[in-house]
Every structure is written in C-alpha cells, then in structure tokens.
Write an enzyme that holds these catalytic residues in place. Structure first.
Site, PDB file in Angstrom:
ATOM      1  N   GLY A  75     -39.753  -7.615  11.574  1.00 13.83           N
ATOM      2  CA  GLY A  75     -38.431  -8.182  11.338  1.00 13.83           C
ATOM      3  C   GLY A  75     -37.947  -7.887   9.937  1.00 13.83           C
ATOM      4  O   GLY A  75     -38.266  -6.858   9.348  1.00 13.83           O
ATOM      5  N   GLY A  76     -37.191  -8.829   9.366  1.00  8.71           N
ATOM      6  CA  GLY A  76     -36.638  -8.650   8.026  1.00  8.71           C
ATOM      7  C   GLY A  76     -37.695  -8.417   6.970  1.00  8.71           C
ATOM      8  O   GLY A  76     -37.422  -7.789   5.935  1.00  8.71           O
ATOM      9  N   GLY A  93     -30.254  29.003  -3.102  1.00 12.21           N
ATOM     10  CA  GLY A  93     -29.995  27.673  -3.666  1.00 12.21           C
ATOM     11  C   GLY A  93     -31.272  26.914  -3.934  1.00 12.21           C
ATOM     12  O   GLY A  93     -31.345  26.087  -4.854  1.00 12.21           O
ATOM     13  N   ALA A  94     -32.314  27.188  -3.132  1.00 12.02           N
ATOM     14  CA  ALA A  94     -33.592  26.483  -3.318  1.00 12.02           C
ATOM     15  C   ALA A  94     -34.206  26.823  -4.681  1.00 12.02           C
ATOM     16  O   ALA A  94     -34.896  25.997  -5.279  1.00 12.02           O
ATOM     17  CB  ALA A  94     -34.554  26.838  -2.196  1.00 12.02           C
TER      18      ALA A  94
END
Length: 485
Positions: A148-149, A383-384
C-alpha cells in the site's frame, strides 16, 4: 526468538536484525514504552510497549546512524500514529546531526482501526524522506511485506534492498489485483525481489537472507559519507595508486563488434578489485556502483558491451541518472567508462519516451558538480557520446584509449548517407574508418585531454582525483531545475 524464527520462515526478529546491522553494543533504543492511543474497534484493550517498531541510534563501523526496525509480530507491524511519531523522531535527529537513516521494513501497512490518523502518519514520514533527500543517505531494507502507501517511503529513499523469497513490495496486493483485473498472480510474482530487481527497477539489489542483507548494508555504508557536507570518505589503501595494469592493454577486442565485460575493467581499476554494484540485475547494458581509487570512494558508470552492445535505452538512462544524482548529492567523484554505439533504436523505445528518459542521464551528468572523469575505451557515437560525460557538459578530465572511435555514427550508416550513389561504398567505408575509428581527430580539437595507454588508466585517474578534491563549480542561482521526469 528461535520460536519466532521458525514461525516466520527463518526471518530474524526486529531486534535481532538491529544486533546484526549495528556495531556490537552500540544500539541505544528510544521510545521503548510508547503505546498507541486508539480506542476504536476494541483497540483500547490491546497494548504493546513500543507499538510494533523499534527505533533508536547506533554505529556501523564506528559511523553514527539512526534507524527504525518494524516488528511484524505486533499488530502485523501495522503503522499507527504513535508508531509513525517514533519513526519521525529518529528522522528529525538524523537531519539535525547529519547521520544516515536506515529503515528496516516489515509491515502489513496502515493500522486500519486508526483510520486517517494512520494515513497521516505515513504522510509525516514521506515528507521527512523528501526533506532528507540529498541531505543524508537514506537506505531501505525490505525484510518482509511492504504494501500500500507504505511503499512510497522506500521509493523516495536512495537505495532499496530486498530479501529473496521473504520480502514483497506492491501498491495493491494479489487479492485486489484479482478482483479488479482478473489477473491471477502470487505475491512473489507481483512484488518479490525478482520482479523489483530485474523488471521494475524499484530495488537496487537482493540478498539470500536477512543476515546477508544486513552485512551487505554494513559494507555499503563504508563507501558513503554521513551527509552532504562531508567529502567522499578516504581510507588507508595498500593498493598502489600508480599500479600499471598490463591486462587492460589487450582487453578490448580487435573486432569493433566483439563484446567484452566492462566489469573486468572496473575490477582491474579500483582498489583491491572491490566493487559494490548497484542494480546488477536491471538495465544490464549500463553498470553502476561504488569503488575506491587510492582509498577515496568513487561512483562508477560504465556502458556494458555484453548487453545490447552497450546501447543506452530508457531503463539504462534512468538507472544511470539516479545513481549520478546520488553521487553528486554526496560529493562522490564520478568515473565514466564509455563504450556506447548510441541510443537503442526502435518503436518500443521511441514510443516509450527515450527522448525524455535519455535526457535524464544527460541532465544528471551536466548538472553534477563533483569531479567527473571519462575514459573512452572504444565507441563513442552520436548523441550518446555527448551524454556520457563529454567535455561539452563540463567533464573535468576526458581520456581515450588508442582503441577509441569517436564519430557521429558508425561507418556503414554514415557512408550510406554521405556517399549515397557512390559505386564503391566499401572503399568509402574503409576511408571513413581510417578517419574516425581512432581518437586523434577528437584529441586535436581538445575534446579529449589525452590518448593514454590502457595500462596507465588507474595511475592517471588517481592523480587527477587528487587535484580535483578541491574542485569548486558554480551553477546559476535557481530554486531547482526541472529535470525531464
């Protein structure tokens, strides 16, 4: 305690875990007598001293830490308002004195009988996790259920580790999943260590049992400073800083498409071959973790040619970026080992948001102001090349091995574009390789500082780290940047 061990599948008790984790005799417990004050649902008839969580302070290898250890044997480890206030107290003191925070999670979630007071307790903890982020190291050990939370506290902390077979994390459990989606799934399949270490990336690693995890945590703590005002730890080192590593001269294969294991290079470079890998089973095309160079902790990020040829993809970018930001927060120098043919092509990556996610790694490395050193072992394409800590994004020192190839793209693709229609593409490809499949054009432009023999890499990096220890770099004033999340 042996009865509890048998009953809970060989797990240690909350207090036994603290005994293993901390230096012998160093633990000082706080709030042992705190109880919940809930009167609904007959809760006023049931009280336990401490209310299901053990909190306090102690030392790990002599370093002060604060911690909480949840006790599944009391109300299933469920969190009440009183329980939360105990945790908040140690978190506040960790911030006040600049000491790491460790959370040992073993809890069924919110104490339903307390209603919104329990949820408020989680909110108080989450807020402190956020405020402590980048101030002191926060480590979460999942040693049972975390549902859960409750999962959002580990999610915010720096590193989350699990125990194989006995720990589980999920927002909604198998029963709710079955009701809502008709999926039939076990706890282990849904939120076990396998799921989170290799598929979701929510955990940084997993160990065989409680004791192994606690001892590995002690080992990790040795690499880390206590807070963001301390420099990276230095310890005495017997491994010569100028050690020549002749094996590195032959480690990169002659064929540009043959793989090799980047981890071998890491282990050759760092002190005594001691490398603490983070997230070893997730996005294996990038390797991240801690080592030491001449006694000083460093963070290492390396492309892994063994997996997807070392291409960057969504998961690798996110894994690398989070690690880089941790190191930058805590003044840990970064060493980047680069062999990257580019970003992984395909609709799955493009539609999954590789533009945005790839930019996370670029952003993290460009933003970092710690010492940043790069060694290009082989490919640095497109770009790498820029993303992997190039000179253009404020890297301090950039080296290339003689085997380095730095270019906009691979020879086949490049020649197909620039020599379209040429009858002798094969010859053009050879010319392209001759021009770019070496580090010298880049060195002529000053984008790499030197072309070095691989055997000298450790010697050069150790010398650079020494003068970079006093590095100071300014960034324009801002409240904070807007990293492409």
């Amino acid at each position: 305690s042996s009865g509890i061990n048998a009953e809970y599948g060989g797990k240690l008790t909350a207090r036994e875990r603290i005994e293993v984790l901390l230096d012998e005799g160093s633990f000082v417990e706080w709030d042992q007598l705190v109880e919940h004050d809930c009167t609904d649902w007959n809760m006023d008839k049931t009280h336990f001293a401490g209310d299901g969580v053990v909190t306090g302070t102690g030392t790990i290898n002599g370093k002060q830490v604060f911690l909480f250890s949840q006790d599944f044997t009391v109300f299933g480890g469920s969190l009440s308002a009183a329980y939360a206030s105990k945790i908040c107290k140690v978190m506040d003191h960790a911030e006040m004195v600049g000491a790491p925070l460790l959370g040992l999670n073993d809890s069924g979630g919110a104490r339903i009988q307390e209603g919104v007071a329990s949820l408020g307790g989680y909110g108080d903890i989450f807020l402190r996790n956020v405020l402590l982020s980048g101030v002191v190291p926060q480590i979460s050990l999942i040693m049972g259920p975390c549902a859960g939370g409750a999962v959002y506290s580990p999610a915010i902390t720096d590193f989350t580790f699990m125990v194989k077979g006995t720990s589980h994390m999920f927002i909604t459990g198998p029963d709710v999943v079955r009701q809502v989606t008709n999926e039939d799934v076990t706890q282990e399949e849904l939120g076990g260590s396998g799921a989170h270490c290799s598929t979701s990336g929510c955990a940084a690693g997993a160990c065989e049992n409680d004791v192994h995890l606690l001892l590995q945590t002690r080992r990790l703590m040795e690499f880390l400073p206590s807070n963001n005002k301390e420099k990276a730890p230095i310890r005495p080192c017997d491994d010569p800083h100028d050690r020549e590593i002749h094996a590195l001269d032959n480690i990169v294969p002659n064929s540009p498409i043959s793989p090799y294991d980047i981890k071998h290079i890491v282990e050759f470079l760092v002190d005594e071959g001691d490398f603490f890998e983070i997230m070893p089973d997730y996005a294996k095309n990038i390797v991240v973790g801690f080592g030491r160079m001449n006694g000083e902790t460093v963070g290492i990020v390396g492309n892994q040619p063994l997996v997807a040829a070392g291409c960057l993809d969504i998961n690798a970018s996110v894994k690398g970026a989070r690690f880089v930001r941790f190191c930058d927060s805590f003044n840990i120098p970064l060493i980047i080992l680069e062999d990257v043919p580019g970003f992984l092509p395909g609709t799955q990556q493009e539609h999954g948001g590789i533009i945005k996610h790839g930019a996370k790694l670029l952003y993290a490395l460009a933003e970092a102001t710690v010492p940043k050193l790069t060694v290009i072992t082989r490919k640095a394409y497109g770009g790498a090349y820029v993303v992997m800590n190039s000179k253009h994004i404020r890297a301090d020192v950039n080296y290339a091995w003689p085997s380095a190839e730095i270019a906009v793209m691979g020879s086949k693709g490049a020649v197909a574009i620039i020599c379209r229609g040429d009858p002798d593409l094969e010859k053009r490809e050879e010319e392209y390789i001759e021009t770019f499949a070496n580090p010298f054009p880049t060195a002529k432009k000053g984008f790499v500082d030197d072309v070095i023999m691989p055997r000298d890499t450790r010697k050069r990096l150790c010398a650079d780290l020494k003068w970079l220890r006093n590095k100071s770099q300014k960034t324009p004033w801002k409240k904070h940047g807007n990293i492409p999340l």
